[in-house]
Design an enzyme around this catalytic site. Structure first.
Site, short mmCIF file in Angstrom:
data_model
loop_
_atom_site.label_atom_id
_atom_site.label_comp_id
_atom_site.label_asym_id
_atom_site.label_seq_id
_atom_site.Cartn_x
_atom_site.Cartn_y
_atom_site.Cartn_z
N ARG A 17 71.72 34.41 18.04
CA ARG A 17 71.80 33.34 17.04
C ARG A 17 71.72 31.96 17.71
O ARG A 17 70.69 31.30 17.67
CB ARG A 17 73.11 33.51 16.22
CG ARG A 17 73.18 32.70 14.95
CD ARG A 17 73.50 31.24 15.13
NE ARG A 17 74.75 30.99 15.85
CZ ARG A 17 75.10 29.78 16.30
NH1 ARG A 17 74.30 28.74 16.10
NH2 ARG A 17 76.21 29.59 16.97
N ASP A 18 72.78 31.55 18.39
CA ASP A 18 72.80 30.21 19.01
C ASP A 18 71.69 30.12 20.05
O ASP A 18 71.02 29.08 20.18
CB ASP A 18 74.17 29.97 19.67
CG ASP A 18 74.51 28.49 19.82
OD1 ASP A 18 73.61 27.65 19.72
OD2 ASP A 18 75.70 28.18 20.05
N HIS A 209 83.82 27.91 23.20
CA HIS A 209 82.36 27.98 22.99
C HIS A 209 81.78 26.76 23.71
O HIS A 209 81.73 25.66 23.16
CB HIS A 209 82.11 27.94 21.47
CG HIS A 209 80.67 27.90 21.05
ND1 HIS A 209 80.09 28.90 20.31
CD2 HIS A 209 79.70 26.97 21.22
CE1 HIS A 209 78.83 28.60 20.06
NE2 HIS A 209 78.58 27.42 20.59
N HIS A 211 78.84 24.83 25.68
CA HIS A 211 77.45 24.66 26.12
C HIS A 211 77.49 24.08 27.54
O HIS A 211 78.46 23.45 27.93
CB HIS A 211 76.69 23.77 25.13
CG HIS A 211 76.36 24.51 23.86
ND1 HIS A 211 75.11 25.00 23.60
CD2 HIS A 211 77.13 24.86 22.81
CE1 HIS A 211 75.10 25.63 22.43
NE2 HIS A 211 76.33 25.56 21.92
N CYS A 242 71.38 23.44 20.04
CA CYS A 242 71.45 23.26 18.58
C CYS A 242 70.33 22.31 18.16
O CYS A 242 70.15 21.25 18.77
CB CYS A 242 72.81 22.68 18.19
SG CYS A 242 72.94 22.31 16.44
N ASN A 251 74.50 27.74 25.68
CA ASN A 251 75.88 28.08 26.04
C ASN A 251 75.91 28.52 27.49
O ASN A 251 74.89 28.89 28.07
CB ASN A 251 76.38 29.27 25.20
CG ASN A 251 76.52 28.92 23.76
OD1 ASN A 251 75.54 28.89 23.04
ND2 ASN A 251 77.74 28.65 23.34
#
Ligand code: HMG
Ligand code: MG
Length: 304
Positions: A17-18, A209, A211, A242, A251
């Site tokens: 996803r990310d 979380h 990055h 993002c 990440n």
């Protein structure tokens, strides 16, 4: 010396996803499905698979149904998906995720850019989503973006993180992610954001979380470990960024995180060799090397 460092860490791989949401070339659902398979083969017990957002905003996630329908689910793996509003929840519910993620921001400007509404409006949108998910027996996580810095507003005060965490708690969110969306955080700032979150959530319900834009994600993870945080999100091969945080990279790579944790004697249940295979698979597809120092080192060692 007394240490809060946990003996065990749970990792959510957010790569599908990310990691992929920001890729310009459309990654076909079969590749995403194969990536999820490789992650679970490597021992991941939580995988963030996709998001149910507007395909006009994030075209890469438009194949959410195909991906969720195509994965071979294991009973001991939790599959989570992002849902920004009721429309997203309704679409996601059909695919029976184990957990949904509502995603808000500690910064007003980022909230507007990312989900097109204010923080207060986002909470109003999330409330019925959380209610419906819980009623359907689906777990609910809340992602809190920009908890240390924002691409539009700069530094973010811990009080604003505490405020958002309180709002999330108030609508029934069960656990939250303290996200450094643009990877500008450094260890003490990250500890302050976590401490602010702990005003509203217990240590078992807070995850990191981070990055890695400025190369601080492992240092920030160590700082979070020192506070006792034992849930982390990372992205296979360090994929990601993002779309509404220009210049922000992925990440922390799952391979780098697992290597550090294993070296500290912290249990993860993950097979690093298989993880490197998973990272190589998706990196080969994307036509680049894994953005993971550990993966590159281990691949060089294999080749040698
Ligand atoms: P909006 O334009 O305010 O929504 O977008 P709207 O309700 O006015 O609807 C506008 C159009 O979008 C309509 O379609 C809706 O049907 C459609 P039209 O009539 O124009 O054809 N729509 C949807 N379509 C599919 N799924 C939906 C949905 N909702 C409305 N759920 C919205 C609001 C939130 C939808 C939009 O801003 C959006 O999709 N944003 C994308 C946000 C996103 O995915 N960002 C990246 C993930 S967050 C992240 O990466 C951070 C994180 O990793 C933590 C960190 O690192 O910080 C989690
Ligand atoms: Mg993120």
């Amino acid at each position: 010396m007394k240490s809060n460092i946990p003996a065990r860490v749970k990792i959510i791989d957010v790569g599908p996803r990310d990691g992929l949401q920001n890729e310009k070339q459309q990654v076909p659902p079969e590749v995403k499905i194969a990536l999820v398979q490789r992650l679970q083969d490597a021992g991941l017990k939580e995988i963030e698979v996709t998001s149910y957002v507007s395909p006009k905003w994030v075209p890469q996630m438009a194949d959410n149904h195909a991906v969720m329908a195509g994965i071979t689910r294991r009973a001991d793996v939790r599959y989570s998906v992002l849902t920004p509003n009721l429309k997203g929840w309704e679409a996601a519910a059909a695919d029976k995720p184990d957990e949904i993620v509502v995603f808000g921001a500690a910064s007003e400007a980022f909230s507007q850019k990312n989900i097109n509404c204010s923080i207060a409006e986002s909470i109003e949108r999330f409330a019925p989503v959380v209610e419906a998910a819980l009623a359907a027996g689906v777990a609910v996580r809340g992602a809190m973006s920009c908890t240390v810095g924002c691409p539009y507003e700069g530094d973010i005060a811990p009080e604003r993180v505490a405020y958002l965490a309180g709002l999330m708690r108030g609508i029934g969110v069960q656990r939250v992610d303290v996200a450094d969306t643009i990877g500008v955080g450094t260890p003490l700032k990250v500890q302050r954001a976590i401490a602010a979150t702990l005003k509203h959530f217990g240590i078992d319900d807070v995850s990191g979380h981070f990055h890695d834009t400025y190369g601080q994600a492992l240092a920030n993870t160590l700082a979070a470990l020192e506070l006792g945080v034992w849930n982390y999100q990372s992205s296979i091969a360090g994929l990601g960024g993002c779309p509404y945080a220009k210049g922000a990279t992925g990440n922390v790579a799952t391979e780098d995180l697992v290597y550090m944790l294993q070296g500290m004697g912290i249990e993860t249940g993950i097979d690093l060799d298989k993880l490197v295979d998973a990272g190589q698979y998706i990196s080969d597809f994307l036509g680049r090397k894994p953005q993971s120092r550990v993966a590159v080192a281990l691949l060089n060692k294999r080749a040698g």
